[in-house]
Design a protein around this motif. Structure first.
Motif, PDB file in Angstrom:
ATOM      1  N   SER A  59       0.819  -1.206   0.000  1.00  0.00           N
ATOM      2  CA  SER A  59       0.000   0.000   0.000  1.00  0.00           C
ATOM      3  C   SER A  59       0.860   1.266   0.000  1.00  0.00           C
ATOM      4  CB  SER A  59      -0.916   0.007   1.218  1.00  0.00           C
ATOM      5  OG  SER A  59      -1.596   1.241   1.330  1.00  0.00           O
ATOM      6  N   ASP A  60       0.322   2.314  -0.580  1.00  0.00           N
ATOM      7  CA  ASP A  60       1.010   3.608  -0.552  1.00  0.00           C
ATOM      8  C   ASP A  60       1.049   4.181   0.866  1.00  0.00           C
ATOM      9  OD1 ASP A  60       1.396   3.499  -3.269  1.00  0.00           O
ATOM     10  OD2 ASP A  60      -0.440   4.604  -3.729  1.00  0.00           O
ATOM     11  N   ASN A  61       0.214   3.635   1.739  1.00  0.00           N
ATOM     12  CA  ASN A  61       0.153   4.128   3.110  1.00  0.00           C
ATOM     13  C   ASN A  61       1.420   3.823   3.901  1.00  0.00           C
ATOM     14  OD1 ASN A  61      -2.457   5.083   2.727  1.00  0.00           O
ATOM     15  ND2 ASN A  61      -3.370   3.124   3.305  1.00  0.00           N
ATOM     16  N   ILE A  62       2.273   2.924   3.359  1.00  0.00           N
ATOM     17  CA  ILE A  62       3.503   2.576   4.063  1.00  0.00           C
ATOM     18  C   ILE A  62       4.394   3.803   4.226  1.00  0.00           C
ATOM     19  CG2 ILE A  62       4.777   1.964   1.980  1.00  0.00           C
ATOM     20  CD1 ILE A  62       4.956   0.205   5.407  1.00  0.00           C
ATOM     21  N   ILE A  63       4.227   4.766   3.315  1.00  0.00           N
ATOM     22  CA  ILE A  63       5.020   6.000   3.404  1.00  0.00           C
ATOM     23  C   ILE A  63       4.625   6.792   4.638  1.00  0.00           C
ATOM     24  CG2 ILE A  63       5.595   8.166   2.254  1.00  0.00           C
ATOM     25  CD1 ILE A  63       5.006   6.769  -0.406  1.00  0.00           C
ATOM     26  N   ASN A  64       3.320   6.766   4.932  1.00  0.00           N
ATOM     27  CA  ASN A  64       2.806   7.474   6.115  1.00  0.00           C
ATOM     28  C   ASN A  64       2.430   6.479   7.199  1.00  0.00           C
ATOM     29  OD1 ASN A  64       2.954  10.054   4.790  1.00  0.00           O
ATOM     30  ND2 ASN A  64       1.070   9.521   3.689  1.00  0.00           N
ATOM     31  N   PHE A  65       3.329   5.546   7.456  1.00  0.00           N
ATOM     32  CA  PHE A  65       3.025   4.480   8.417  1.00  0.00           C
ATOM     33  C   PHE A  65       2.712   5.015   9.812  1.00  0.00           C
ATOM     34  CE2 PHE A  65       7.558   5.186   8.923  1.00  0.00           C
ATOM     35  CZ  PHE A  65       7.775   5.068  10.288  1.00  0.00           C
ATOM     36  N   LYS A  66       3.211   6.213  10.139  1.00  0.00           N
ATOM     37  CA  LYS A  66       2.960   6.783  11.462  1.00  0.00           C
ATOM     38  C   LYS A  66       1.483   7.102  11.670  1.00  0.00           C
ATOM     39  CE  LYS A  66       7.553   8.791  12.158  1.00  0.00           C
ATOM     40  NZ  LYS A  66       8.323  10.041  12.393  1.00  0.00           N
ATOM     41  N   GLU A  67       0.759   7.244  10.572  1.00  0.00           N
ATOM     42  CA  GLU A  67      -0.666   7.545  10.655  1.00  0.00           C
ATOM     43  C   GLU A  67      -1.518   6.306  10.428  1.00  0.00           C
ATOM     44  OE1 GLU A  67      -1.436  10.637   7.884  1.00  0.00           O
ATOM     45  OE2 GLU A  67      -0.254  12.142   8.952  1.00  0.00           O
ATOM     46  N   ASN A  68      -0.853   5.172  10.226  1.00  0.00           N
ATOM     47  CA  ASN A  68      -1.548   3.913   9.961  1.00  0.00           C
ATOM     48  C   ASN A  68      -1.825   3.198  11.279  1.00  0.00           C
ATOM     49  OD1 ASN A  68      -2.395   1.367   9.212  1.00  0.00           O
ATOM     50  ND2 ASN A  68      -0.904   1.161   7.563  1.00  0.00           N
ATOM     51  N   ARG A  69      -3.082   3.186  11.663  1.00  0.00           N
ATOM     52  CA  ARG A  69      -3.470   2.600  12.945  1.00  0.00           C
ATOM     53  C   ARG A  69      -3.093   1.127  13.035  1.00  0.00           C
ATOM     54  NH1 ARG A  69      -8.596   5.181  14.744  1.00  0.00           N
ATOM     55  NH2 ARG A  69      -7.085   6.634  15.619  1.00  0.00           N
ATOM     56  N   MET A  70      -3.270   0.386  11.943  1.00  0.00           N
ATOM     57  CA  MET A  70      -2.963  -1.037  11.961  1.00  0.00           C
ATOM     58  C   MET A  70      -1.467  -1.305  12.063  1.00  0.00           C
ATOM     59  SD  MET A  70      -5.446  -3.138  12.177  1.00  0.00           S
ATOM     60  CE  MET A  70      -4.611  -4.653  11.737  1.00  0.00           C
ATOM     61  N   PHE A  71      -0.648  -0.338  11.680  1.00  0.00           N
ATOM     62  CA  PHE A  71       0.803  -0.513  11.807  1.00  0.00           C
ATOM     63  C   PHE A  71       1.180  -0.724  13.273  1.00  0.00           C
ATOM     64  CE2 PHE A  71       4.849   1.527  12.949  1.00  0.00           C
ATOM     65  CZ  PHE A  71       5.734   0.750  12.231  1.00  0.00           C
ATOM     66  N   TYR A  72       0.639   0.108  14.148  1.00  0.00           N
ATOM     67  CA  TYR A  72       0.941   0.010  15.577  1.00  0.00           C
ATOM     68  C   TYR A  72       0.340  -1.250  16.183  1.00  0.00           C
ATOM     69  CZ  TYR A  72       2.179   4.923  15.031  1.00  0.00           C
ATOM     70  OH  TYR A  72       2.762   6.104  14.628  1.00  0.00           O
ATOM     71  N   ILE A  73      -0.874  -1.569  15.770  1.00  0.00           N
ATOM     72  CA  ILE A  73      -1.531  -2.759  16.304  1.00  0.00           C
ATOM     73  C   ILE A  73      -0.811  -4.019  15.849  1.00  0.00           C
ATOM     74  CG2 ILE A  73      -3.653  -4.129  16.209  1.00  0.00           C
ATOM     75  CD1 ILE A  73      -5.188  -1.482  16.089  1.00  0.00           C
ATOM     76  N   ASN A  74      -0.439  -4.051  14.576  1.00  0.00           N
ATOM     77  CA  ASN A  74       0.277  -5.212  14.044  1.00  0.00           C
ATOM     78  C   ASN A  74       1.599  -5.427  14.776  1.00  0.00           C
ATOM     79  OD1 ASN A  74      -0.066  -7.268  12.085  1.00  0.00           O
ATOM     80  ND2 ASN A  74       1.498  -6.355  10.798  1.00  0.00           N
ATOM     81  N   LEU A  75       2.310  -4.338  15.009  1.00  0.00           N
ATOM     82  CA  LEU A  75       3.585  -4.429  15.716  1.00  0.00           C
ATOM     83  C   LEU A  75       3.380  -4.906  17.146  1.00  0.00           C
ATOM     84  CD1 LEU A  75       6.620  -3.953  15.629  1.00  0.00           C
ATOM     85  CD2 LEU A  75       6.209  -1.556  16.251  1.00  0.00           C
ATOM     86  N   GLY A  76       2.363  -4.378  17.805  1.00  0.00           N
ATOM     87  CA  GLY A  76       2.087  -4.777  19.186  1.00  0.00           C
ATOM     88  C   GLY A  76       1.703  -6.239  19.300  1.00  0.00           C
ATOM     89  N   VAL A  77       0.869  -6.705  18.379  1.00  0.00           N
ATOM     90  CA  VAL A  77       0.426  -8.105  18.384  1.00  0.00           C
ATOM     91  C   VAL A  77       1.596  -9.046  18.119  1.00  0.00           C
ATOM     92  CG1 VAL A  77      -1.009  -9.792  17.179  1.00  0.00           C
ATOM     93  CG2 VAL A  77      -1.952  -7.565  17.780  1.00  0.00           C
ATOM     94  N   ILE A  78       2.461  -8.656  17.174  1.00  0.00           N
ATOM     95  CA  ILE A  78       3.648  -9.472  16.893  1.00  0.00           C
ATOM     96  C   ILE A  78       4.519  -9.590  18.137  1.00  0.00           C
ATOM     97  CG2 ILE A  78       5.848  -9.534  15.648  1.00  0.00           C
ATOM     98  CD1 ILE A  78       4.434  -8.249  13.279  1.00  0.00           C
ATOM     99  N   ILE A  79       4.783  -8.463  18.760  1.00  0.00           N
ATOM    100  CA  ILE A  79       5.663  -8.434  19.933  1.00  0.00           C
ATOM    101  C   ILE A  79       5.141  -9.335  21.046  1.00  0.00           C
ATOM    102  CG2 ILE A  79       6.413  -6.974  21.866  1.00  0.00           C
ATOM    103  CD1 ILE A  79       6.793  -4.709  19.849  1.00  0.00           C
TER     104      ILE A  79
END
Length: 216
Positions: free
Chosen positions: A144-164
């Motif tokens: 997705s083009d949203n990877i550029i603005n990953f700081k605004e991507n809510r699922m980015f933080y959730i995905n990272l938290g779930v992985i951890i």
């Protein structure tokens, strides 16, 4: 439990409380999107953990049942819904994964005396299914083009938290049954890792509410 582990355990409840408070404060901004259910989830988890800590204080023999048959399944089913049903837009995967996971918990009701082993199996299956969804979500974000603005991507933080948390603590649940006197020191110290990863996950959930921007 050591003093440090007790502090981590208490702090996890405070962090979950903080996530619930922030979810309430941010509710007006997400009430018209499916993210409102994530707010409800954080509030519910805090209340469930609060009940687990104090409501079962005098009923410790039932506390494991409370988590194994209600709290943990609730967490898995919600995450399957968030990943598959909402983010990946694949209702079929949500239903299939939910059914597989729930079926893996059925033997608990018939073999309670061996529940520790069975719980390890169902938890492992639950995390394995979650890892598949994490992978698909990761691929989606990369493409997705949203990877550029990953700081605004809510699922980015959730995905990272779930992985951890879920991937990081899987050995604690999946292989803890094999701990013996020679390895008990390792498992006692792994509790510290468990609480650290738990706190990190909820801090990332908070970050998703503070910095993420819902799009639907």
């Amino acid at each position: 439990m050591t003093t440090f582990q007790a502090i981590l355990s208490s702090s996890s409840l405070y962090i979950e409380f903080l996530s619930a408070v922030i979810a309430i404060l941010k509710y007006n901004k997400i009430k018209n999107t499916y993210w409102k259910w994530f707010a409800y989830y954080l509030i519910t988890i805090f209340l469930l953990e609060l009940n687990g800590k104090y409501g079962f204080a005098n009923f410790l023999q039932y506390k494991k049942f409370y988590y194994d048959f209600f709290v943990i399944p609730f967490q898995f089913i919600f995450l399957y819904w968030l990943y598959a049903y909402q983010s990946l837009k694949n209702k079929k995967i949500f239903y299939i994964f939910s059914i597989i996971y729930l079926l893996s918990t059925i033997p608990h009701f018939y073999y309670l005396e061996k529940m520790r082993n069975l719980n390890s199996l169902s938890y492992t299956i639950g995390v394995f299914l979650l890892m598949i969804l994490i992978y698909f979500e990761f691929i989606k974000q990369i493409k997705s083009d949203n990877i550029i603005n990953f700081k605004e991507n809510r699922m980015f933080y959730i995905n990272l938290g779930v992985i951890i948390f879920y991937v990081g603590t899987l050995p604690f649940f999946a292989f803890g049954i094999y701990s013996s006197k020679s390895t008990i020191y390792i498992w006692k110290n792994y509790i510290t890792v468990f609480y650290i990863l738990l706190n990190l996950m909820y801090l990332l959930f908070i970050a998703s509410l503070l910095w993420g921007k819902p799009k639907s």
